[in-house]
Design a protein around this motif. Structure first.
Motif, PDB file in Angstrom:
ATOM      1  N   PRO A   1       0.709  -1.167   0.080  1.00  0.00           N
ATOM      2  CA  PRO A   1      -0.015   0.142   0.217  1.00  0.00           C
ATOM      3  C   PRO A   1       0.824   1.132  -0.036  1.00  0.00           C
ATOM      4  O   PRO A   1       1.799   1.149   0.654  1.00  0.00           O
ATOM      5  N   ALA A   2       0.464   2.202  -0.610  1.00  0.00           N
ATOM      6  CA  ALA A   2       1.076   3.576  -0.843  1.00  0.00           C
ATOM      7  C   ALA A   2       0.450   4.556  -0.439  1.00  0.00           C
ATOM      8  O   ALA A   2      -0.904   4.771  -0.068  1.00  0.00           O
ATOM      9  N   THR A   3       1.011   5.714   0.292  1.00  0.00           N
ATOM     10  CA  THR A   3       0.328   7.057   0.465  1.00  0.00           C
ATOM     11  C   THR A   3       0.117   7.784  -0.716  1.00  0.00           C
ATOM     12  O   THR A   3       0.433   7.425  -1.839  1.00  0.00           O
ATOM     13  N   GLU A   4      -0.965   8.404  -0.585  1.00  0.00           N
ATOM     14  CA  GLU A   4      -1.324   9.208  -1.916  1.00  0.00           C
ATOM     15  C   GLU A   4      -0.175  10.209  -2.203  1.00  0.00           C
ATOM     16  O   GLU A   4      -0.059  10.206  -3.589  1.00  0.00           O
ATOM     17  N   ALA A   5       0.625  10.718  -1.462  1.00  0.00           N
ATOM     18  CA  ALA A   5       1.698  11.525  -2.003  1.00  0.00           C
ATOM     19  C   ALA A   5       2.802  10.576  -2.688  1.00  0.00           C
ATOM     20  O   ALA A   5       3.235  11.285  -3.763  1.00  0.00           O
ATOM     21  N   GLN A   6       3.012   9.265  -2.530  1.00  0.00           N
ATOM     22  CA  GLN A   6       3.889   8.463  -3.180  1.00  0.00           C
ATOM     23  C   GLN A   6       3.174   8.222  -4.587  1.00  0.00           C
ATOM     24  O   GLN A   6       4.022   8.240  -5.608  1.00  0.00           O
TER      25      GLN A   6
END
Length: 70
Positions: A14-19
């Motif tokens: 899972p990734a953050t929205e910023a990534q």
């Protein structure tokens, strides 16, 4: 010779929205000598974007969206 590359870093889920929404990076490679090599081998990644419900693929528990097809 000069090569301009626009690359986006690979993001593991899972990734953050910023990534996920990070902007591409511009990289310039410039040969200083005719014998210089850029040293890049390009590849192409095919992955499973979506698994259709009630399909054979959806019945296979080990298959997931985002899997890379080799």
């Amino acid at each position: 010779s000069i090569v301009n590359l626009f690359v986006r870093r690979r993001v593991l889920l899972p990734a953050t929205e910023a990534q996920v929404s990070s902007p591409p990076v511009k990289i310039t490679l410039t040969k200083k000598d005719r014998k210089d090599e850029f040293g890049i081998i390009l590849g192409y990644k095919v992955y499973i974007k979506e698994i259709v419900q009630n399909s054979l693929a959806s019945q296979e528990a080990s298959l997931h969206e985002g899997d890379t097809v080799l």
